[in-house]
Motif scaffolding. Structure first.
Motif, PDB file in Angstrom:
ATOM      1  N   ILE A  19       0.738  -1.221   0.067  1.00 39.81           N
ATOM      2  CA  ILE A  19       0.093   0.019   0.255  1.00 39.81           C
ATOM      3  C   ILE A  19       0.836   1.341   0.011  1.00 39.81           C
ATOM      4  O   ILE A  19       1.754   1.342   0.726  1.00 39.81           O
ATOM      5  CB  ILE A  19      -0.817   0.041   1.240  1.00 39.81           C
ATOM      6  N   GLN A  20       0.682   2.199  -1.026  1.00 36.79           N
ATOM      7  CA  GLN A  20       1.448   3.517  -1.016  1.00 36.79           C
ATOM      8  C   GLN A  20       0.625   4.445  -1.016  1.00 36.79           C
ATOM      9  O   GLN A  20      -0.434   4.674  -1.998  1.00 36.79           O
ATOM     10  CB  GLN A  20       2.423   3.416  -2.268  1.00 36.79           C
ATOM     11  N   SER A  21       0.542   5.404   0.104  1.00 39.38           N
ATOM     12  CA  SER A  21      -0.358   6.382   0.087  1.00 39.38           C
ATOM     13  C   SER A  21      -0.063   7.691  -0.650  1.00 39.38           C
ATOM     14  O   SER A  21       1.082   7.781  -0.900  1.00 39.38           O
ATOM     15  CB  SER A  21      -0.300   7.080   1.925  1.00 39.38           C
ATOM     16  N   TYR A  50       8.179  -1.249  -4.945  1.00 40.37           N
ATOM     17  CA  TYR A  50       7.532  -0.594  -5.755  1.00 40.37           C
ATOM     18  C   TYR A  50       7.862   0.982  -5.034  1.00 40.37           C
ATOM     19  O   TYR A  50       7.915   1.179  -3.768  1.00 40.37           O
ATOM     20  CB  TYR A  50       5.856  -0.664  -5.666  1.00 40.37           C
ATOM     21  N   GLU A  51       8.026   1.914  -6.040  1.00 45.07           N
ATOM     22  CA  GLU A  51       8.053   3.377  -5.700  1.00 45.07           C
ATOM     23  C   GLU A  51       7.015   4.167  -6.470  1.00 45.07           C
ATOM     24  O   GLU A  51       6.861   4.111  -7.676  1.00 45.07           O
ATOM     25  CB  GLU A  51       9.600   3.694  -6.253  1.00 45.07           C
ATOM     26  N   ARG A  52       6.397   5.054  -5.541  1.00 42.38           N
ATOM     27  CA  ARG A  52       5.337   5.960  -6.078  1.00 42.38           C
ATOM     28  C   ARG A  52       5.743   7.200  -6.328  1.00 42.38           C
ATOM     29  O   ARG A  52       6.410   7.613  -5.443  1.00 42.38           O
ATOM     30  CB  ARG A  52       3.969   5.754  -5.431  1.00 42.38           C
ATOM     31  N   LEU A  53       5.347   8.111  -7.179  1.00 42.68           N
ATOM     32  CA  LEU A  53       5.925   9.475  -7.483  1.00 42.68           C
ATOM     33  C   LEU A  53       4.448  10.233  -7.822  1.00 42.68           C
ATOM     34  O   LEU A  53       3.954  10.187  -8.758  1.00 42.68           O
ATOM     35  CB  LEU A  53       7.057   9.764  -8.367  1.00 42.68           C
ATOM     36  N   ASP A  54       4.112  11.176  -6.992  1.00 43.65           N
ATOM     37  CA  ASP A  54       3.003  11.892  -7.428  1.00 43.65           C
ATOM     38  C   ASP A  54       3.529  13.408  -7.674  1.00 43.65           C
ATOM     39  O   ASP A  54       4.451  14.161  -6.878  1.00 43.65           O
ATOM     40  CB  ASP A  54       2.143  12.390  -6.115  1.00 43.65           C
ATOM     41  N   VAL A 153      -2.610   3.473  -3.272  1.00 45.36           N
ATOM     42  CA  VAL A 153      -2.316   2.531  -4.258  1.00 45.36           C
ATOM     43  C   VAL A 153      -2.109   1.067  -3.449  1.00 45.36           C
ATOM     44  O   VAL A 153      -1.278   0.896  -2.666  1.00 45.36           O
ATOM     45  CB  VAL A 153      -1.263   2.856  -5.180  1.00 45.36           C
ATOM     46  N   PHE A 154      -2.721  -0.014  -3.972  1.00 43.26           N
ATOM     47  CA  PHE A 154      -2.536  -1.361  -3.515  1.00 43.26           C
ATOM     48  C   PHE A 154      -1.924  -2.367  -4.786  1.00 43.26           C
ATOM     49  O   PHE A 154      -2.513  -2.037  -5.814  1.00 43.26           O
ATOM     50  CB  PHE A 154      -3.678  -2.152  -3.159  1.00 43.26           C
TER      51      PHE A 154
END
Length: 221
Positions: A19-21, A50-54, A153-154
């Motif tokens: 989970i990535q907020s 996993y790496e998230r970028l907003d 994100v899941f």
């Protein structure tokens, strides 16, 4: 015995729940997102996970719109609208599918993989989660879901359930929804359940798995 242990270890490595907020500010320029402000999300598969970028619209246009999909590890891109989290107190209530899914992901035990997948499909059918994309990792399908209200994100791995496993997993999910997750029993799986990475996709209750249709923009690696 050694072969079974090695198979379980390999399966655990392939299971990747996460989970990535959503960020509260642009991760490129640091400007805080305003309510109802459009933003772009990029998801990458790195060695550490996993790496998230907003990013805000100006930073997306200036830094990421050209060539972002060709960057190393790129998985997916979509556009969302930031919503300020509601500040309210909620009464204690029974476990629901979303809160249970979050707890199982936090436990991060591969024995809960089938339950996580069924819960994610249930939430997708109820339009609580949206499938943003899917990919192949270590020979298994991984679905990328977003909770539109929170932006979380899941990433959920498809355990390829066999028909003879489906009833037992559904009973396990129903019991967890009724009684919640007991931390002392979090590492125990339903009796006799062994999940493999072979066999047909499960029809019936999950109807072939999640849908990948989305009204929002999605780029596929």
């Amino acid at each position: 015995m050694l072969a079974k242990t090695r198979h379980a270890f390999d399966y655990a490595r392939m299971i990747d729940w996460n989970i990535q907020s959503r960020a509260h500010a642009c991760q490129a320029c640091g400007s805080s997102f305003l309510d109802k402000q459009p933003y772009h999300t990029l998801l990458f598969d790195q060695k550490t996970g996993y790496e998230r970028l907003d990013a805000c619209e100006p930073c997306w246009a200036a830094q990421y719109s050209q060539g972002a999909t060709s960057r190393k590890g790129f998985i997916s891109h979509w556009q969302g609208v930031f919503e300020l989290p509601a500040v309210r107190s909620e009464p204690i209530r029974k476990e629901n599918a979303e809160s249970l899914l979050r707890k199982l992901v936090e436990v991060n035990d591969p024995k809960h993989g089938p339950a996580c997948f069924i819960l994610a499909v249930m939430l997708e059918r109820k339009r609580v989660l949206k499938v943003k994309d899917q990919m192949q990792r270590a020979g298994q399908r991984v679905f990328i879901y977003e909770q539109p209200k929170t932006g979380d994100v899941f990433t959920i791995t498809d355990p390829n359930l066999r028909l003879d496993q489906l009833d037992e997993v559904q009973r396990d999910v129903a019991q967890l929804l009724e009684h919640g997750l007991n931390p002392a029993e979090a590492t125990h799986s339903p009796a006799g359940l062994a999940v493999g990475n072979s066999g047909p996709q499960t029809p019936g209750a999950i109807e072939g798995g999640p849908s990948t249709e989305s009204s929002e923009q999605t780029a596929v690696c």
